[in-house]
Design an enzyme around this catalytic site. Structure first.
Site, PDB file in Angstrom:
ATOM      1  CD  GLU A 175     -37.335  48.863   6.240  1.00 30.13           C
ATOM      2  OE1 GLU A 175     -36.891  49.954   7.181  1.00 30.13           O
ATOM      3  OE2 GLU A 175     -37.374  48.785   5.267  1.00 30.13           O
ATOM      4  CD  GLU A 369     -40.300  50.516   2.422  1.00 30.01           C
ATOM      5  OE1 GLU A 369     -39.036  50.834   2.403  1.00 30.01           O
ATOM      6  OE2 GLU A 369     -41.165  50.689   3.179  1.00 30.01           O
TER       7      GLU A 369
HETATM    8  C1  FCB Z   1     -37.187  52.176   4.306  1.00 30.29           C
HETATM    9  C2  FCB Z   1     -38.426  52.622   5.103  1.00 30.29           C
HETATM   10  C3  FCB Z   1     -39.194  53.657   4.364  1.00 30.29           C
HETATM   11  C4  FCB Z   1     -38.137  54.735   3.513  1.00 30.29           C
HETATM   12  C5  FCB Z   1     -37.252  53.917   2.711  1.00 30.29           C
HETATM   13  C6  FCB Z   1     -36.288  54.745   1.933  1.00 30.29           C
HETATM   14  O1  FCB Z   1     -36.350  51.755   5.404  1.00 30.29           O
HETATM   15  O2  FCB Z   1     -39.396  51.431   5.420  1.00 30.29           O
HETATM   16  O3  FCB Z   1     -39.982  54.365   4.918  1.00 30.29           O
HETATM   17  O4  FCB Z   1     -37.988  55.411   4.555  1.00 30.29           O
HETATM   18  O5  FCB Z   1     -36.593  52.967   3.768  1.00 30.29           O
END
Ligand code: FCB
Length: 456
Positions: A175, A369
């Site tokens: 990110e 994620e």
């Molecule tokens: C994302 C991050 C991760 C975690 C999630 C909830 O933005 O990459 O580290 O904090 O959110």
């Protein structure tokens, strides 16, 4: 503590046999052992020590003590039945000064971790950078400096040299959008800079670091390469021209600023002129082909023209009045404990829109994620969230999007950045209150375990 069995529901649709199921974590959020075995400090160590920056006043100096308890965590991965484990390597544990001498003890930790993940029959998927910039580099300007990208490439070489014989899949960065926006434009995350649009070089230097890392890993023949970019649909608050314009602008900031350079080899209109360095040359490095494209997805964003009357708070973050947009709540949907909107169909929309925009330039996608914050062991709401998003993902695959894997954020509760320990994203509960940090699988863990068994 006992966990209630999940309520029954209809089985998930069938995913391809070689689909990679996994869970994700990151070094700073789980490891702890902040001052052990020669680890150097990172930007987050400094930031979390500043008063008022972390909502519960905590730091990650102990976190969930994964550094010592990793064998338990790896046993949980095995019990869950995932095929992949995404974790991150802490740059300043390996190179305490960010560059120069290698900390052998730090590298040894990742060596042991990778061995134990492999022994559990799980594929290690390391992320080389998940926001924890070595403090020594931060003090020299960090990601505002082009030099940091070159130091990153050297560090990648060190890690690949040690782990490359057992790691088949690498993620360069996590990110870069959030590190740019939250860390450097708005100051809500480390390093806490409030540069607004002057933060743009941070985006470019991270993308350059990604390109240099791809070059290093390719030249070593190091397997399958991707990035974990955060993306989400941006919905205009109304049909008015102003709101649509603001939503397009936000879409550029969150999505296109980070996907276009990698997938198309160009920046969205008007951006390249605002960036330092030989941007055209850099774009050639940045757009080297990837084996897969990782997407972190949590929620869509509703965006309108600047409007002081609309809630300026978005997931705990205040949008400053200088920004040419306002963030509106997505109404009429369930919300997580973090107040994030639960909209599974937005994942289908996101994937289909990427396929339509990037066509053949989009390599196979992996969801690196996806997950939610809820309290409690009987976390039916998390089961509903995951179930809904997996069905939405499957619909995108039915519509022809090539998706090869899905990683839940997160294996276990952990230190959620500026929120501290307040937001629990884990499939596994951590006992913070009792101070034991004991691990207890939640209902969602049992549900996923069953779902994965049924897919085999
Ligand atoms: C994302 C991050 C991760 C975690 C999630 C909830 O933005 O990459 O580290 O904090 O959110």
């Amino acid at each position: 503590m006992t966990t209630l069995p999940p309520r029954s529901r209809s089985p998930l649709p069938r995913f391809p046999a070689n689909f990679l199921w996994g869970v994700s974590t990151s070094a700073h959020q789980i490891e702890g052992a902040a001052a052990e075995d020669g680890r150097g400090k990172s930007s987050w160590d400094l930031f979390s020590a500043l008063p008022g920056k972390i909502k519960d006043g905590s730091s990650a100096s102990v976190a969930v003590d994964h550094y010592h308890r990793y064998p338990e965590d790896v046993a949980l991965l095995k019990e869950l039945g995932v095929g992949g484990y995404r974790f991150s390597v802490s740059w300043s544990r390996v190179l305490p000064e960010g560059a120069g001498p290698i900390n052998k003890a730090g590298l040894d930790f990742y060596d042991r971790l990778v061995d134990s993940v492999c022994e559990a029959g799980v594929r290690p998927v390391p992320t080389l950078f998940h926001w924890d910039t070595p403090l020594a580099l931060e003090e020299k300007g960090g990601w505002l400096e082009r030099d940091t990208a070159h130091r990153f490439a050297e560090y990648v070489e060190v890690v690949a040299e040690r782990l490359g014989d057992r790691v088949g899949r690498w993620i360069t960065l996590n990110e870069p959008a959030e590190l740019t926006m939250l860390g450097h434009a708005l100051g809500e995350h480390a390093p806490g800079k409030q540069l607004l649009f002057d933060a743009l070089p941070v985006a470019h230097h991270q993308l350059l670091a990604h390109g240099l890392a791809v070059q290093v890993l390719r030249s070593r023949g190091s397997g399958s390469l991707g990035i974990a970019n955060s993306h989400g649909p941006t919905w205009p608050a109304s049909d008015s021209e102003e709101d649509r314009g603001a939503a397009d602008f936000y879409d550029v900031l969150l999505n296109r600023l980070f996907a276009d350079p990698i997938l198309l080899g160009e920046y969205p209109e008007g951006i390249a002129e605002m960036l330092p360095g030989p941007v055209a040359e850099d774009l050639e490095l940045i757009s080297q082909p990837l084996d897969w494209y990782g997407m972190n997805f949590y929620q869509p964003t509703r965006v309108g023209a600047p409007n002081p009357a609309v809630s300026a708070e978005f997931a705990g973050i205040t949008v400053p009045p200088e920004m040419p947009f306002s963030v509106h709540p997505v109404e009429g949907v369930p919300r997580t404990a973090f107040d994030w909107a639960v909209v599974p169909e937005a994942l289908t929309e996101l994937l289909v829109s990427f396929r339509d925009r990037y066509g053949d330039r989009l390599p196979p996608v992996v969801i690196t994620e996806n997950g939610c914050s809820y309290d409690g062991l009987d976390d039916q709401a998390r089961i509903d969230y995951l179930d809904g998003h997996l069905r939405a993902l499957h619909r995108a695959m039915d519509a022809g999007v090539d998706v090869r894997g899905y990683f839940v954020w997160s294996l276990m509760d952990n230190w959620e950045w500026a929120e501290g320990y307040r937001q629990r994203f884990g499939l596994v509960h951590i006992d913070y209150e009792g101070g034991t940090l004991d691990r207890t699988p939640k209902a969602s863990f049992r549900w996923l375990q069953e779902a994965l068994r049924a897919q085999r």
